[in-house]
Design a protein around this motif. Structure first.
Motif, short mmCIF file in Angstrom:
data_model
loop_
_atom_site.label_atom_id
_atom_site.label_comp_id
_atom_site.label_asym_id
_atom_site.label_seq_id
_atom_site.Cartn_x
_atom_site.Cartn_y
_atom_site.Cartn_z
N GLU A 141 0.82 -1.21 0.00
CA GLU A 141 0.00 0.00 0.00
C GLU A 141 0.86 1.26 0.00
O GLU A 141 0.50 2.26 -0.61
N THR A 142 2.00 1.20 0.69
CA THR A 142 2.91 2.35 0.69
C THR A 142 3.39 2.65 -0.72
O THR A 142 3.44 3.82 -1.14
N GLU A 143 3.72 1.61 -1.46
CA GLU A 143 4.17 1.80 -2.84
C GLU A 143 3.03 2.26 -3.74
O GLU A 143 3.23 3.09 -4.63
N ARG A 144 1.84 1.74 -3.53
CA ARG A 144 0.69 2.16 -4.32
C ARG A 144 0.37 3.63 -4.08
O ARG A 144 0.01 4.36 -5.01
N ARG A 145 0.52 4.06 -2.84
CA ARG A 145 0.25 5.46 -2.51
C ARG A 145 1.25 6.39 -3.21
O ARG A 145 0.90 7.51 -3.60
N ARG A 146 2.49 5.93 -3.36
CA ARG A 146 3.48 6.74 -4.07
C ARG A 146 3.03 7.01 -5.49
O ARG A 146 3.19 8.12 -6.01
N TYR A 147 2.48 6.00 -6.12
CA TYR A 147 2.00 6.19 -7.50
C TYR A 147 0.75 7.06 -7.51
O TYR A 147 0.62 7.95 -8.36
N GLU A 148 -0.16 6.83 -6.59
CA GLU A 148 -1.38 7.63 -6.52
C GLU A 148 -1.06 9.11 -6.31
O GLU A 148 -1.75 9.99 -6.82
N GLU A 149 0.00 9.37 -5.54
CA GLU A 149 0.37 10.76 -5.25
C GLU A 149 0.76 11.53 -6.50
O GLU A 149 0.65 12.77 -6.54
N ILE A 150 1.21 10.84 -7.53
CA ILE A 150 1.53 11.51 -8.79
C ILE A 150 0.27 12.15 -9.36
O ILE A 150 0.25 13.34 -9.70
N LEU A 151 -0.79 11.36 -9.45
CA LEU A 151 -2.05 11.87 -9.99
C LEU A 151 -2.69 12.88 -9.05
O LEU A 151 -3.23 13.90 -9.49
N THR A 152 -2.63 12.62 -7.75
CA THR A 152 -3.18 13.57 -6.78
C THR A 152 -2.52 14.93 -6.92
O THR A 152 -3.18 15.97 -6.87
N GLY A 153 -1.21 14.93 -7.13
CA GLY A 153 -0.50 16.19 -7.31
C GLY A 153 -0.93 16.91 -8.57
O GLY A 153 -1.09 18.14 -8.57
N ILE A 154 -1.13 16.16 -9.64
CA ILE A 154 -1.59 16.76 -10.90
C ILE A 154 -2.96 17.39 -10.71
O ILE A 154 -3.21 18.52 -11.15
N LEU A 155 -3.86 16.67 -10.06
CA LEU A 155 -5.22 17.18 -9.85
C LEU A 155 -5.23 18.38 -8.92
O LEU A 155 -5.97 19.35 -9.14
N THR A 156 -4.44 18.32 -7.86
CA THR A 156 -4.39 19.41 -6.90
C THR A 156 -3.89 20.69 -7.54
O THR A 156 -4.46 21.78 -7.37
N GLU A 157 -2.81 20.58 -8.30
CA GLU A 157 -2.25 21.76 -8.98
C GLU A 157 -3.23 22.28 -10.03
O GLU A 157 -3.43 23.49 -10.16
N GLY A 158 -3.84 21.37 -10.78
CA GLY A 158 -4.79 21.79 -11.80
C GLY A 158 -6.01 22.47 -11.23
O GLY A 158 -6.55 23.43 -11.81
N ALA A 159 -6.48 21.98 -10.08
CA ALA A 159 -7.63 22.61 -9.43
C ALA A 159 -7.27 23.99 -8.90
O ALA A 159 -8.09 24.92 -8.95
N ALA A 160 -6.04 24.15 -8.42
CA ALA A 160 -5.60 25.43 -7.87
C ALA A 160 -5.53 26.52 -8.94
O ALA A 160 -5.81 27.69 -8.66
N ASN A 161 -5.18 26.14 -10.17
CA ASN A 161 -5.07 27.16 -11.22
C ASN A 161 -6.31 27.22 -12.11
O ASN A 161 -6.32 27.92 -13.13
N GLY A 162 -7.35 26.47 -11.74
CA GLY A 162 -8.61 26.55 -12.46
C GLY A 162 -8.73 25.68 -13.69
O GLY A 162 -9.74 25.71 -14.39
N ARG A 163 -7.72 24.87 -13.94
CA ARG A 163 -7.75 24.00 -15.11
C ARG A 163 -8.74 22.85 -14.91
O ARG A 163 -9.42 22.43 -15.86
N TYR A 164 -8.79 22.32 -13.68
CA TYR A 164 -9.68 21.21 -13.37
C TYR A 164 -10.65 21.62 -12.25
O TYR A 164 -10.35 22.54 -11.47
#
Length: 212
Positions: free
Chosen positions: A128-151
């Motif tokens: 699960e620790t390794e799976r979370r590392r991969y999930e964090e890639i997408l979470t970071g993309i979504l978080t940044e995109g939401a902050a700048n209004g893209r998503y």
């Protein structure tokens, strides 16, 4: 020199046997399920005595853990080395990467997701620790995109799991030679993901801009 070769040959043979065990276990677990496969089954398919397996993997649980950790390590390495055009929308990059990588590894995907329930608690935490590392890639993309209004994303972690679950389900039903090519699948799923996270003012264009 002869002494060095004498020591190297058994070590190399051992590595080759361990790899055969991994490949055989992967195939058997994917075909029949982890619970239905015994160490004797694996040994028979590899062509060694059951006792020989324990020189490489003390238990069947160790084989499963090894397969899952290898899958996650290879996945992360592939992401780090993935080549995409400059300026591509981050979501498109992730979606296309995830689909391409997983469609080529149906057995690994099946085991990595369907056999989580078969892991011992401490091994489950490691995976699960390794799976979370991969999930964090997408979470970071979504978080940044939401902050700048893209998503438009209410909860980036929940959206991450929903998107990954949707994309990871493709190898379970996709068959080459059918009505849809791999490129068709990528395009269709990318559209679905874009609609899921599109700002209220409109959909997201292929380059990541909002469409009003």
């Amino acid at each position: 020199m002869m002494g060095l070769n004498a020591r190297t040959q058994p070590r190399q043979k051992g590595l080759e046997t361990a790899e055969r065990v991994r490949k055989t276990a992967l195939r058997l677990f994917a075909a029949s399920g982890y619970a239905a496969v015994s160490m004797r089954d694996i040994a028979t398919q590899v062509g060694v005595q059951p006792g020989a397996l324990y020189n490489h993997f003390p238990t069947k649980q160790d084989i499963l853990k090894d397969l899952m950790l290898t899958h996650m390590a290879d996945l992360m390495a592939a992401w780090e080395n993935a080549g995409f055009p400059d300026g591509m929308d981050p979501i498109e990059r992730f979606v296309r990467f995830h689909i391409r990588y997983h469609l080529e590894r149906a057995d690994e995907v099946f085991i990595a997701y369907m056999e989580l329930r078969s892991l011992d608690p401490e091994n489950f935490e490691v995976i699960e620790t390794e799976r979370r590392r991969y999930e964090e890639i997408l979470t970071g993309i979504l978080t940044e995109g939401a902050a700048n209004g893209r998503y438009q994303v209410d909860d980036a972690k929940v959206a991450t799991r929903a998107i990954i679950a949707m994309l990871t389900g493709i190898p379970a039903w996709y068959r080459s030679g059918g009505g849809l090519s791999k490129d068709d699948i990528e395009t269709l799923y990318l559209k679905m993901v874009h609609k899921t996270i599109a700002p209220e003012t409109g959909e997201i264009s292929p380059n990541g801009d909002r469409m009003t």
